[in-house]
Design a protein around this motif. Structure first.
Motif, PDB file in Angstrom:
ATOM      1  N   SER A 156      24.510  -9.367 -44.488  1.00 12.80           N
ATOM      2  CA  SER A 156      25.269 -10.423 -43.917  1.00 12.80           C
ATOM      3  C   SER A 156      26.795 -10.194 -44.070  1.00 12.80           C
ATOM      4  O   SER A 156      27.375 -10.348 -43.635  1.00 12.80           O
ATOM      5  CB  SER A 156      24.916 -11.880 -44.734  1.00 12.80           C
ATOM      6  OG  SER A 156      23.743 -12.160 -44.306  1.00 12.80           O
ATOM      7  N   ASP A 173      22.405 -13.025 -37.657  1.00 17.04           N
ATOM      8  CA  ASP A 173      21.925 -12.901 -38.900  1.00 17.04           C
ATOM      9  C   ASP A 173      20.636 -13.261 -38.800  1.00 17.04           C
ATOM     10  O   ASP A 173      20.446 -14.631 -38.915  1.00 17.04           O
ATOM     11  CB  ASP A 173      22.975 -13.550 -39.708  1.00 17.04           C
ATOM     12  CG  ASP A 173      22.684 -12.933 -41.209  1.00 17.04           C
ATOM     13  OD1 ASP A 173      21.795 -12.184 -41.389  1.00 17.04           O
ATOM     14  OD2 ASP A 173      23.489 -13.560 -42.041  1.00 17.04           O
ATOM     15  N   GLU A 174      19.888 -12.471 -38.972  1.00 16.52           N
ATOM     16  CA  GLU A 174      18.222 -12.745 -39.436  1.00 16.52           C
ATOM     17  C   GLU A 174      17.943 -13.393 -38.225  1.00 16.52           C
ATOM     18  O   GLU A 174      17.231 -14.984 -38.627  1.00 16.52           O
ATOM     19  CB  GLU A 174      17.893 -13.356 -40.690  1.00 16.52           C
ATOM     20  CG  GLU A 174      18.794 -12.528 -41.917  1.00 16.52           C
ATOM     21  CD  GLU A 174      17.667 -11.727 -42.865  1.00 16.52           C
ATOM     22  OE1 GLU A 174      16.675 -11.873 -42.473  1.00 16.52           O
ATOM     23  OE2 GLU A 174      18.239 -11.336 -43.699  1.00 16.52           O
TER      24      GLU A 174
HETATM   25 MG   LIG Z   1      21.655 -12.196 -45.459  1.00 15.90          MG
END
Ligand SMILES: [Mg+2]
Ligand SMILES: Nc1ncnc2c1ncn2[C@@H]1O[C@H](COP(=O)(O)OP(=O)(O)O)[C@@H](O)[C@H]1O
Lengths: 210, 352
Positions: free
Chosen positions: A47, A153-154
Motif C-alpha cells: 500500500s 489495493d488488494e
Molecule cells: Mg495494504
C-alpha cells in the motif's frame, strides 16, 4: 516522448520514522496498457508503494516521476459507497462531473457496470451489494473517471475464489484501456495475469532464505 | 458539472436520505425553537411587568398646585403620543347615600379626561365614577341610579383602586366629572414610556407660577425608575441570535462531518469544490428553510395568541433567530464540506 504517459521509479526506497526499510532501490518504468502487480506478504509495503506512485506520500529515498499523468484513481481494499444511492448513480457520478447529461452518464454507467457483471444491480442501493459486487462497483466507478493511473489495493481480499478469479480477469482486461494499472495483491490469480511483477517480498529475501 | 445536474444530485441525496434532511430539520428546529421561545417568554415577562407597573399607577404622575391647574390644558396632554391619559381633579364635598346615611363618601371633581386616567372604558355620559370597593359595598353597578343627600346620581363607571401603595384618597371615593371651566388642584398624567420631559409638560398646565406645584408619582411601591427599555435591551436572551448562529453552524457542520468520506470520495471522482459546495448548500437549504418557515409561523402564532407586544415588532426581533439559524446551517454545512480534502480519503482508508 515527454507527453507520453509514463510512471518511473528511480532508486525508490521508503521507511517510516522508527521502522526498517520497507523496500529500497526500486527501479522500474510503467506504461499505459500494462497491468503491474505489486506482491509480497502483508506489511511488506504494498500500500505504501502505491501511495508513493500516486504522489500522496514522499519517498524516503529516490523519486517517482509521473509524466502526463492527470488523473489518478485509487480503489481501496474496503469498498466505500453512499449507502442509499443507487449503483448506477455511483458510476454515473464521475461522468456527470465531466459535464455529461444525466441520460448520457446513466447509459455509459450501465455499460461499465455490465462489463463488471453488475448490470442487474444497477438500480439497487449500494448498501444492498455484497462485498464482491461493491468491490467491482468501485472499479467501474474508478474507470468512469478515465484515469491515467489506476491503483488497486488488494481487490480480491474480500472475495471468494470464483469471484476473485473473475475480478482478476476483469482487471487484466483493463490493460486494453490505455491505463497504467497497478494492483497490490498476493492473489495467485492476479499475479499470474500481470504483465509485470514487483515482488516486495523478494527485495527483502536477502534477509530471508532461498 | 451542469447547474441542473447539481440540483438533480442534491435532490437525489435528499430523496435517498443521504442528506439526513429529517435529522437536520428536527435538531435545528428544536434548538432554535428553544432559543426563540426563551426570548419570547422574556419579552412577554417584561411586557407583563410593564403592564403591572403602569396599571399600578407607577407610570402616573400628578402635579399638585391648589386652585391653579388649567384643566383644559391638562386634558389636552393626552393627545401627545407618549402620554396615554391625562385629567385634572379637585377634591369636593362629601356625599351620603340614602341607603347608608351613616357613611360619608369622599368625592372629587374631575375633568372629562380623568376617566381615562382611572382606566374607565366607555363611561356613561353624565354619570359619576365610583371606586370598585365602594361599588361592591353599595352593590352598585354601572347604570344604577342612586339617591343621595345632594340628589340622585347615576353610576357612569366603576374604577379599580386597590390598596397596592397608590394614593389612597381615591379609595372608597366617587369622582364626579365637571367641565373644566375653573382652575383645578391637580393634573394627573399616565405616560409610558417614562420620559423626563413629561414633568415639564405637567408643569405647563399650572396657571399661576408664583409658587411652583409639587410633582409626585401616584404609586411608588414598585419603584420610581422602572426602565422597561433598559430591561429589554439588557435582557439575557438578547444573545439568542448569536445562539442561533452557533446552533446553525454546529448542526450544519456536524451533518457535513458525518459525510466527509462521501465528500472526499466525490473529490476523488473528479467533482470540483465549487460544484460540491453548491450541492451541499442546496441540500442544507432543504431542511433549514422549512425549519425557518415553521419557526416563524410558530413565533407569529405565539406572539399573536398571547398578545405579546406588537406582533410585527416582536416578529422582527425574535424572527431573527430562525433566519440566522437557517443561514448559519447552510454556512456550517459548507464549512464542514470545505474542510474535506481528497487526501483525507486516502488517509481514512489507510487507517481503516
Ligand atoms: Mg495494504
Ligand atoms: N504512516 C505510517 N507510519 C508508520 N508506519 C506505517 C505507516 N503506514 C504504514 N506503516 C507500516 O509500514 C508497513 C507497511 O505497510 P503497508 O504499506 O500498509 O503494507 P501492505 O500493504 O503490504 O500490507 C507496515 O508495517 C505498517 O505498519
Amino acid at each position: 516522448m515527454t507527453d507520453q504517459v509514463c510512471v518511473t521509479a528511480e532508486n525508490l526506497g521508503h521507511r517510516f520514522p522508527g521502522t526498517d526499510w520497507l523496500f529500497s532501490d526500486l527501479n522500474f518504468s510503467l506504461n499505459p496498457g500494462e497491468v503491474i502487480c505489486v506482491t509480497g506478504p502483508s506489511g511488506s509495503g504494498k500500500s505504501t508503494l502505491l501511495s508513493l506512485l500516486a504522489g500522496w506520500e514522499k519517498p524516503t529515498s529516490g523519486a517517482v516521476h509521473r509524466t502526463g499523468v492527470e488523473r489518478v484513481q485509487w480503489v481501496f481494499q474496503n469498498p466505500y459507497g453512499v449507502p442509499h444511492r443507487s449503483v448506477a448513480d455511483h458510476v454515473g457520478f464521475p461522468l456527470l462531473q465531466q459535464g455529461l447529461s444525466r441520460l448520457d452518464a446513466d447509459t455509459k454507467a450501465r455499460d461499465l457496470l455490465a462489463r463488471f457483471g453488475l448490470g442487474a444491480t444497477a438500480d439497487r442501493e449500494f448498501s444492498a451489494l455484497s462485498g464482491g459486487e461493491a468491490q467491482r462497483l468501485m472499479l467501474a466507478r474508478a474507470l468512469a473517471v478515465s484515469p491515467d493511473l489506476l491503483l488497486v489495493d488488494e481487490p480480491t481480499a474480500q472475495l471468494d475464489r470464483v469471484m476473485a478469479a473473475s475480478v482478476a480477469k476483469t482487471l487484466t482486461h483493463l490493460a486494453q484501456e490505455d491505463v497504467i494499472v497497478v494492483i497490490a495483491s498476493h492473489d495467485t490469480d492476479v499475479v499470474s495475469q500481470a504483465s509485470y511483477l514487483i515482488d516486495l517480498g523478494v527485495t527483502h529475501a536477502e534477509v530471508g532464505s532461498e | 458539472m451542469r447547474f441542473s445536474t447539481i440540483i438533480d444530485e442534491a435532490q437525489r441525496n435528499v430523496v435517498s436520505g443521504t442528506t439526513r434532511m429529517g435529522v437536520g430539520f428536527l435538531v435545528v428546529s428544536a434548538l432554535l425553537a428553544v432559543l426563540a421561545l426563551a426570548d419570547l417568554l422574556t419579552i412577554a415577562g417584561i411586557q407583563n411587568t410593564t403592564e403591572r407597573y403602569v396599571a399600578s399607577g407607577s407610570a402616573t404622575r400628578g402635579l399638585v398646585a391648589a386652585h391653579s391647574v388649567d384643566a383644559t390644558a391638562c386634558d389636552a396632554l393626552a393627545s401627545i403620543d407618549t402620554i396615554q391619559s391625562s385629567g385634572a381633579m379637585v377634591s369636593s364635598t362629601a356625599l351620603r347615600f340614602s341607603a347608608a346615611p351613616a357613611v360619608s363618601v369622599q368625592t372629587f371633581a374631575a375633568s372629562p379626561g380623568f376617566s381615562a386616567v382611572l382606566d374607565i372604558t366607555d363611561p356613561v355620559p353624565g354619570g359619576v365614577w365610583m371606586e370598585a370597593n365602594l361599588a361592591a359595598t353599595l352593590h352598585a353597578r354601572v347604570g344604577d341610579i342612586m339617591p343621595t343627600q345632594l340628589g340622585v346620581i347615576q353610576v357612569g363607571g366603576i374604577f379599580a383602586w386597590p390598596q397596592d401603595g397608590r394614593d389612597q384618597r381615591l379609595s372608597f371615593a366617587i369622582v364626579i366629572p365637571r367641565l373644566p371651566s375653573e382652575a383645578f388642584d391637580e393634573c394627573w398624567i399616565t405616560a409610558w414610556p417614562i420620559n423626563d420631559a413629561n414633568d415639564i409638560l405637567l408643569r405647563s398646565t399650572q396657571l399661576a407660577m408664583s409658587s411652583p406645584g409639587e410633582i409626585g408619582q401616584i404609586n411608588t411601591r414598585l419603584g420610581t425608575n422602572y426602565d422597561a427599555y433598559a430591561e429589554f435591551s439588557m435582557r439575557l436572551t438578547r444573545f439568542t441570535p448569536l445562539g442561533a448562529l452557533v446552533v446553525g453552524l454546529s448542526v450544519g457542520y456536524a451533518l457535513s462531518r458525518l459525510r466527509r468520506l462521501e465528500y472526499a470520495s466525490a473529490l476523488h471522482a473528479g467533482q470540483t469544490r465549487s460544484a460540491q459546495l453548491l450541492t451541499c448548500a442546496f441540500e442544507a437549504l432543504t431542511w433549514s428553510a422549512p425549519s425557518a418557515l415553521l419557526l416563524i409561523v410558530i413565533i407569529w402564532a405565539v406572539t399573536a395568541a398571547f398578545s405579546i407586544g406588537e406582533t410585527n415588532a416582536v416578529l422582527g426581533i425574535v424572527g431573527r433567530v430562525p433566519l440566522i439559524g437557517a443561514a448559519a446551517s447552510i454556512l456550517g454545512a459548507m464549512i464542514g464540506c470545505a474542510q474535506v480534502r481528497e487526501r483525507n480519503f486516502f488517509r481514512m482508508f489507510k487507517n481503516r
